[in-house]
Design a protein around this motif. Sequence first.
Motif, PDB file in Angstrom:
ATOM      1  N   SER A   8       0.721  -1.147   0.179  1.00  0.00           N
ATOM      2  CA  SER A   8       0.220  -0.183  -0.003  1.00  0.00           C
ATOM      3  C   SER A   8       0.843   1.274   0.110  1.00  0.00           C
ATOM      4  CB  SER A   8      -0.973  -0.094   1.306  1.00  0.00           C
ATOM      5  OG  SER A   8      -0.116   0.034   2.497  1.00  0.00           O
ATOM      6  N   GLY A   9       1.930   1.310  -0.498  1.00  0.00           N
ATOM      7  CA  GLY A   9       2.904   2.369  -0.711  1.00  0.00           C
ATOM      8  C   GLY A   9       2.492   3.412  -1.695  1.00  0.00           C
ATOM      9  N   VAL A  11       3.446   3.330  -4.894  1.00  0.00           N
ATOM     10  CA  VAL A  11       3.270   2.669  -6.275  1.00  0.00           C
ATOM     11  C   VAL A  11       1.816   1.622  -6.061  1.00  0.00           C
ATOM     12  CG1 VAL A  11       3.940   0.393  -7.453  1.00  0.00           C
ATOM     13  CG2 VAL A  11       5.690   1.955  -6.524  1.00  0.00           C
ATOM     14  N   THR A  30      -2.213  -4.609   2.864  1.00  0.00           N
ATOM     15  CA  THR A  30      -1.573  -4.153   3.904  1.00  0.00           C
ATOM     16  C   THR A  30      -1.604  -4.776   4.900  1.00  0.00           C
ATOM     17  OG1 THR A  30      -1.428  -1.963   4.935  1.00  0.00           O
ATOM     18  CG2 THR A  30      -3.326  -2.386   4.500  1.00  0.00           C
ATOM     19  N   ARG A  31      -0.346  -4.672   5.950  1.00  0.00           N
ATOM     20  CA  ARG A  31      -0.341  -5.044   7.146  1.00  0.00           C
ATOM     21  C   ARG A  31      -1.212  -4.300   7.815  1.00  0.00           C
ATOM     22  NH1 ARG A  31       5.864  -4.444   7.888  1.00  0.00           N
ATOM     23  NH2 ARG A  31       5.157  -2.551   6.851  1.00  0.00           N
ATOM     24  N   THR A  68       5.677  -4.226  -2.686  1.00  0.00           N
ATOM     25  CA  THR A  68       6.242  -4.111  -1.513  1.00  0.00           C
ATOM     26  C   THR A  68       7.561  -3.516  -1.629  1.00  0.00           C
ATOM     27  OG1 THR A  68       7.211  -5.870  -1.271  1.00  0.00           O
ATOM     28  CG2 THR A  68       4.891  -5.650  -0.319  1.00  0.00           C
ATOM     29  N   VAL A  69       8.194  -3.011  -0.524  1.00  0.00           N
ATOM     30  CA  VAL A  69       9.606  -2.481  -0.499  1.00  0.00           C
ATOM     31  C   VAL A  69      10.332  -3.883  -1.127  1.00  0.00           C
ATOM     32  CG1 VAL A  69      10.126  -2.942   1.814  1.00  0.00           C
ATOM     33  CG2 VAL A  69      11.442  -1.396   0.837  1.00  0.00           C
ATOM     34  N   ALA A  72      11.429  -6.866   1.330  1.00  0.00           N
ATOM     35  CA  ALA A  72      10.366  -7.438   1.879  1.00  0.00           C
ATOM     36  C   ALA A  72       9.427  -8.331   0.829  1.00  0.00           C
ATOM     37  CB  ALA A  72       9.296  -6.603   2.634  1.00  0.00           C
ATOM     38  N   VAL A  93       6.370  -5.471  -9.436  1.00  0.00           N
ATOM     39  CA  VAL A  93       7.024  -4.218  -9.589  1.00  0.00           C
ATOM     40  C   VAL A  93       8.075  -3.706  -8.861  1.00  0.00           C
ATOM     41  CG1 VAL A  93       5.996  -1.747  -9.748  1.00  0.00           C
ATOM     42  CG2 VAL A  93       4.585  -3.793 -10.167  1.00  0.00           C
ATOM     43  N   LEU A  97      16.613  -2.979  -4.133  1.00  0.00           N
ATOM     44  CA  LEU A  97      17.734  -1.942  -3.965  1.00  0.00           C
ATOM     45  C   LEU A  97      18.389  -1.964  -2.680  1.00  0.00           C
ATOM     46  CD1 LEU A  97      15.610   1.104  -5.318  1.00  0.00           C
ATOM     47  CD2 LEU A  97      17.180  -0.318  -6.427  1.00  0.00           C
ATOM     48  N   ASN A 133       8.653  -1.524 -13.237  1.00  0.00           N
ATOM     49  CA  ASN A 133       9.510  -1.093 -12.093  1.00  0.00           C
ATOM     50  C   ASN A 133      10.634  -0.159 -12.715  1.00  0.00           C
ATOM     51  OD1 ASN A 133      10.827  -3.040 -13.923  1.00  0.00           O
ATOM     52  ND2 ASN A 133      12.668  -2.780 -12.604  1.00  0.00           N
ATOM     53  N   VAL A 135      10.134   2.820 -13.901  1.00  0.00           N
ATOM     54  CA  VAL A 135       9.701   4.382 -13.874  1.00  0.00           C
ATOM     55  C   VAL A 135       9.035   4.586 -12.697  1.00  0.00           C
ATOM     56  CG1 VAL A 135       9.118   4.756 -16.530  1.00  0.00           C
ATOM     57  CG2 VAL A 135       7.328   3.664 -14.947  1.00  0.00           C
ATOM     58  N   ASN A 136       8.972   5.755 -12.343  1.00  0.00           N
ATOM     59  CA  ASN A 136       8.547   6.218 -10.908  1.00  0.00           C
ATOM     60  C   ASN A 136       6.760   5.978 -11.062  1.00  0.00           C
ATOM     61  OD1 ASN A 136       7.030   8.772 -11.978  1.00  0.00           O
ATOM     62  ND2 ASN A 136       8.588   9.851 -11.268  1.00  0.00           N
ATOM     63  N   MET A 140       3.896   5.296 -14.042  1.00  0.00           N
ATOM     64  CA  MET A 140       3.401   3.968 -14.311  1.00  0.00           C
ATOM     65  C   MET A 140       1.925   4.350 -14.764  1.00  0.00           C
ATOM     66  SD  MET A 140       4.482   2.004 -10.884  1.00  0.00           S
ATOM     67  CE  MET A 140       6.371   1.769 -10.451  1.00  0.00           C
TER      68      MET A 140
HETATM   69  N1  LIG Z   1       8.278   4.753  -5.617  1.00  0.00           N
HETATM   70  C1  LIG Z   1       8.341   4.532  -6.824  1.00  0.00           C
HETATM   71  O1  LIG Z   1       7.882   5.539  -7.634  1.00  0.00           O
HETATM   72  C2  LIG Z   1       8.707   3.402  -7.558  1.00  0.00           C
HETATM   73  C3  LIG Z   1       8.963   3.198  -8.833  1.00  0.00           C
HETATM   74  C4  LIG Z   1       9.241   1.891  -9.328  1.00  0.00           C
HETATM   75  C5  LIG Z   1       9.401   0.958  -8.485  1.00  0.00           C
HETATM   76  N2  LIG Z   1       9.152   1.119  -7.309  1.00  0.00           N
HETATM   77  C6  LIG Z   1       9.403  -0.224  -6.477  1.00  0.00           C
HETATM   78  O2  LIG Z   1       7.970  -0.647  -5.960  1.00  0.00           O
HETATM   79  C7  LIG Z   1       7.931  -1.117  -4.721  1.00  0.00           C
HETATM   80  C8  LIG Z   1       7.031  -0.308  -3.630  1.00  0.00           C
HETATM   81  O3  LIG Z   1       7.562   1.055  -3.709  1.00  0.00           O
HETATM   82  P1  LIG Z   1       6.739   2.157  -2.803  1.00  0.00           P
HETATM   83  O4  LIG Z   1       7.358   3.218  -3.009  1.00  0.00           O
HETATM   84  O5  LIG Z   1       5.156   2.153  -3.196  1.00  0.00           O
HETATM   85  O6  LIG Z   1       6.761   1.630  -1.224  1.00  0.00           O
HETATM   86  P2  LIG Z   1       7.949   1.258  -0.372  1.00  0.00           P
HETATM   87  O7  LIG Z   1       8.131   2.166   0.808  1.00  0.00           O
HETATM   88  O8  LIG Z   1       9.078   0.650  -1.122  1.00  0.00           O
HETATM   89  O9  LIG Z   1       7.201   0.057   0.396  1.00  0.00           O
HETATM   90  C9  LIG Z   1       6.037   0.013   0.922  1.00  0.00           C
HETATM   91  C10 LIG Z   1       5.276  -1.185   0.988  1.00  0.00           C
HETATM   92  O10 LIG Z   1       6.331  -2.483   1.400  1.00  0.00           O
HETATM   93  C11 LIG Z   1       5.712  -3.043   2.676  1.00  0.00           C
HETATM   94  N3  LIG Z   1       6.399  -3.324   3.516  1.00  0.00           N
HETATM   95  C12 LIG Z   1       7.495  -2.862   4.174  1.00  0.00           C
HETATM   96  N4  LIG Z   1       8.175  -3.218   5.019  1.00  0.00           N
HETATM   97  C13 LIG Z   1       7.344  -4.522   4.934  1.00  0.00           C
HETATM   98  C14 LIG Z   1       7.699  -5.744   5.914  1.00  0.00           C
HETATM   99  N5  LIG Z   1       8.908  -6.077   6.716  1.00  0.00           N
HETATM  100  N6  LIG Z   1       7.154  -6.758   5.558  1.00  0.00           N
HETATM  101  C15 LIG Z   1       6.095  -6.777   4.625  1.00  0.00           C
HETATM  102  N7  LIG Z   1       5.737  -5.790   3.694  1.00  0.00           N
HETATM  103  C16 LIG Z   1       6.570  -4.705   4.135  1.00  0.00           C
HETATM  104  C17 LIG Z   1       4.625  -2.193   3.139  1.00  0.00           C
HETATM  105  O11 LIG Z   1       3.600  -2.745   3.739  1.00  0.00           O
HETATM  106  P3  LIG Z   1       2.294  -2.030   4.426  1.00  0.00           P
HETATM  107  O12 LIG Z   1       1.307  -1.859   3.133  1.00  0.00           O
HETATM  108  O13 LIG Z   1       1.885  -2.936   5.527  1.00  0.00           O
HETATM  109  O14 LIG Z   1       2.555  -0.695   4.866  1.00  0.00           O
HETATM  110  C18 LIG Z   1       4.278  -1.279   1.838  1.00  0.00           C
HETATM  111  O15 LIG Z   1       3.122  -1.793   1.253  1.00  0.00           O
HETATM  112  C19 LIG Z   1       9.363  -0.938  -4.007  1.00  0.00           C
HETATM  113  O16 LIG Z   1      10.167  -2.315  -4.381  1.00  0.00           O
HETATM  114  C20 LIG Z   1      10.141   0.038  -4.866  1.00  0.00           C
HETATM  115  O17 LIG Z   1      11.545  -0.203  -5.178  1.00  0.00           O
HETATM  116  C21 LIG Z   1       9.041   2.153  -6.663  1.00  0.00           C
END
Ligand SMILES: NC(=O)c1ccc[n+]([C@@H]2O[C@H](COP(=O)([O-])OP(=O)(O)OC[C@H]3O[C@@H](n4cnc5c(N)ncnc54)[C@H](OP(=O)(O)O)[C@@H]3O)[C@@H](O)[C@H]2O)c1
Length: 215
Positions: A8-9, A11, A30-31, A68-69, A72, A93, A97, A133, A135-136, A140
């Motif tokens: 639920s970040g 993305v 989400t957790r 998710t990150v 994780a 996605v 990193l 994955n 692009v930002n 997307m």
């Molecule tokens: N941000 C961008 O624009 C972008 C672009 C391309 C690719 N990505 C990739 O997409 C993914 C998500 O990115 P994001 O920016 O949306 O969020 P993020 O901050 O990288 O990850 C947040 C998510 O990870 C989950 N999470 C964190 N710690 C965890 C754990 N210990 N166990 C299980 N779940 C855990 C969180 O769960 P909860 O839902 O429970 O909080 C949340 O859903 C990443 O891998 C990132 O590299 C991001």
Amino acid sequence: MKVGIIGSGDVGRALGAKFASLGHDVKIGTRDVKKKEVVKWLKETKGKVSAGSFPDAAAHGEVVFLCTVGSAAETAVEMAGPERIGSKVLVDVTNPLDFSKGMPPGLFVGTSESMAERLQAKLPKAKVVKAFNIVNNAQMVAPKMKDGTPTMIIAGNDVRAKKKVSSILREFGWEDVIDAGDIAGARWLEAWVPLWVRLCQATGSWNVAMRILRK
Ligand SMILES: NC(=O)c1ccc[n+]([C@@H]2O[C@H](COP(=O)([O-])OP(=O)(O)OC[C@H]3O[C@@H](n4cnc5c(N)ncnc54)[C@H](OP(=O)(O)O)[C@@H]3O)[C@@H](O)[C@H]2O)c1
């Protein structure tokens, strides 16, 4: 289509809102369903949206997105339950990193494997497709940029699954989608991201993306 989103970040919420705006039925996993970003997202997103646990999202989706990150990603899939993902299309996605040395990041999987391959090995029946994955999150779901629409590159073992993901990408506005072959192609899609961060630093913008030009 029923879409399950694990994570639920930024993305997960961006993809979920886009799917909902196109009339799809979205469950975000989400957790903590009481997380303020999730509560706000549920309130503000138009369309059919709901929130639940990672297992709820995995069970709901005909197609499941893993958002998710990176550190994780494997844990999240275990939490969701491989049996709930079954033989579905799993769109990976995530980016594996490594920020342990600061910015720009490296990759904790190296370049002789990828997170997508780790996930495919963990979920042998699932059809894992690496996509989105590179692009930002804003791009997307709204790929058109000042200089044109960038290219999305995907990789995975199952041709039909990649066709499905390509049709989702087209629905989102991606005009140019290139299939980079089997799931091992994900190594280089993931490795693009540390370079992408360097390009963002060099250009002073987080809104950069690549377009493959042809003669
Ligand atoms: N941000 C961008 O624009 C972008 C672009 C391309 C690719 N990505 C990739 O997409 C993914 C998500 O990115 P994001 O920016 O949306 O969020 P993020 O901050 O990288 O990850 C947040 C998510 O990870 C989950 N999470 C964190 N710690 C965890 C754990 N210990 N166990 C299980 N779940 C855990 C969180 O769960 P909860 O839902 O429970 O909080 C949340 O859903 C990443 O891998 C990132 O590299 C991001």
